[in-house]
Scaffold this active site. Sequence first.
Site, PDB file in Angstrom:
ATOM      1  N   ASN A 105      11.695 -14.996 -39.724  1.00 16.54           N
ATOM      2  CA  ASN A 105      13.061 -15.164 -40.023  1.00 16.54           C
ATOM      3  C   ASN A 105      13.474 -16.637 -40.808  1.00 16.54           C
ATOM      4  OD1 ASN A 105      16.319 -14.649 -39.740  1.00 16.54           O
ATOM      5  ND2 ASN A 105      15.904 -16.559 -38.631  1.00 16.54           N
ATOM      6  N   SER A 160      16.550 -10.778 -48.149  1.00 18.93           N
ATOM      7  CA  SER A 160      17.807 -10.975 -48.579  1.00 18.93           C
ATOM      8  C   SER A 160      18.003  -9.850 -49.535  1.00 18.93           C
ATOM      9  CB  SER A 160      18.042 -12.202 -48.856  1.00 18.93           C
ATOM     10  OG  SER A 160      19.548 -12.431 -49.757  1.00 18.93           O
ATOM     11  N   TYR A 174      15.936 -18.995 -54.657  1.00 20.17           N
ATOM     12  CA  TYR A 174      16.054 -17.999 -53.437  1.00 20.17           C
ATOM     13  C   TYR A 174      15.930 -16.595 -53.812  1.00 20.17           C
ATOM     14  CZ  TYR A 174      18.343 -15.901 -49.175  1.00 20.17           C
ATOM     15  OH  TYR A 174      18.635 -15.527 -48.092  1.00 20.17           O
ATOM     16  N   ALA A 175      16.601 -16.149 -54.842  1.00 20.82           N
ATOM     17  CA  ALA A 175      16.344 -14.992 -55.522  1.00 20.82           C
ATOM     18  C   ALA A 175      14.763 -14.414 -55.848  1.00 20.82           C
ATOM     19  CB  ALA A 175      17.171 -14.630 -56.472  1.00 20.82           C
TER      20      ALA A 175
END
Length: 272
Positions: A105, A160, A174-175
């Site tokens: 996580n 995500s 992040y992507a």
Amino acid sequence: MVKSVNSLHSTFFSGKVVLVTGAGHGIGKGICEAFITHGATVVGTDILEENLQRAEKEINSLAKEQGQENQFHTYAADITKESNVKELIEFVISKLGKIDILVNNAGGVCGQVHKPVEEVPEEDWHKIFAVNLDAAFYTIKAVAPHMKQNKFGRIINISSGAGRSTSLTGIQAYASAKAGQIGLTRQMAQELGPYGITVNNVAPGFVVSNPSTKKQWESMSKEQQQNLIASISVKRLGEPEDIAYPVLFFASDWAGYVSGQILSADGGQQLF
């Protein structure tokens, strides 16, 4: 009479040892609480030692109320360093004898907000990759030999919606890192499947559950916030438990024939 979910499955994970990274707050803490509620023994790790200590106190209080004392343990570590991950896995194995379930996580945007691509510093790019992708690789690498030996394992990565599509807040690293984690999930499912190990991925929608996500949310205009909620089929933001329950499914015996899958827990925002 139909029993509640909690009463029906309060010992569903009895005897299972779970390792959850990024357990100090938010989604990670919620995942720990869910496993404890359903009978597992859980080790939570986080680089944020104060948060981890606070989570330990709160979760152990919850466990005590349910008659499950000594079910939650903590270990502070920076898991972006492989040597620290090896020490973490050795700690869990020496203390509890095995690791049945690994939940990767740890992640997030590291306090970053959108900048035009030409203005993104190199260190910002690498920092997000380290916590979102490198750490997941290191933990899987370290835990795999133990799971192979036991002919059983459940690995759940938390990616995500940004990894399936694009970042809502426009954070390029992040992507990219979350997309890489999805690729890692699929590759590891294929490699580890012959050893009785499944590897799956939960892709959360927008959950305001920690300082980074709060900063992201507050960086949006009121109109952007309203548009985001309008784009979600169930018309609300997610809560940590909304992510914890899909994790429990992938970790359960019910998902023994499910591997290499990505489950969006986003309230029906990305309908593909």
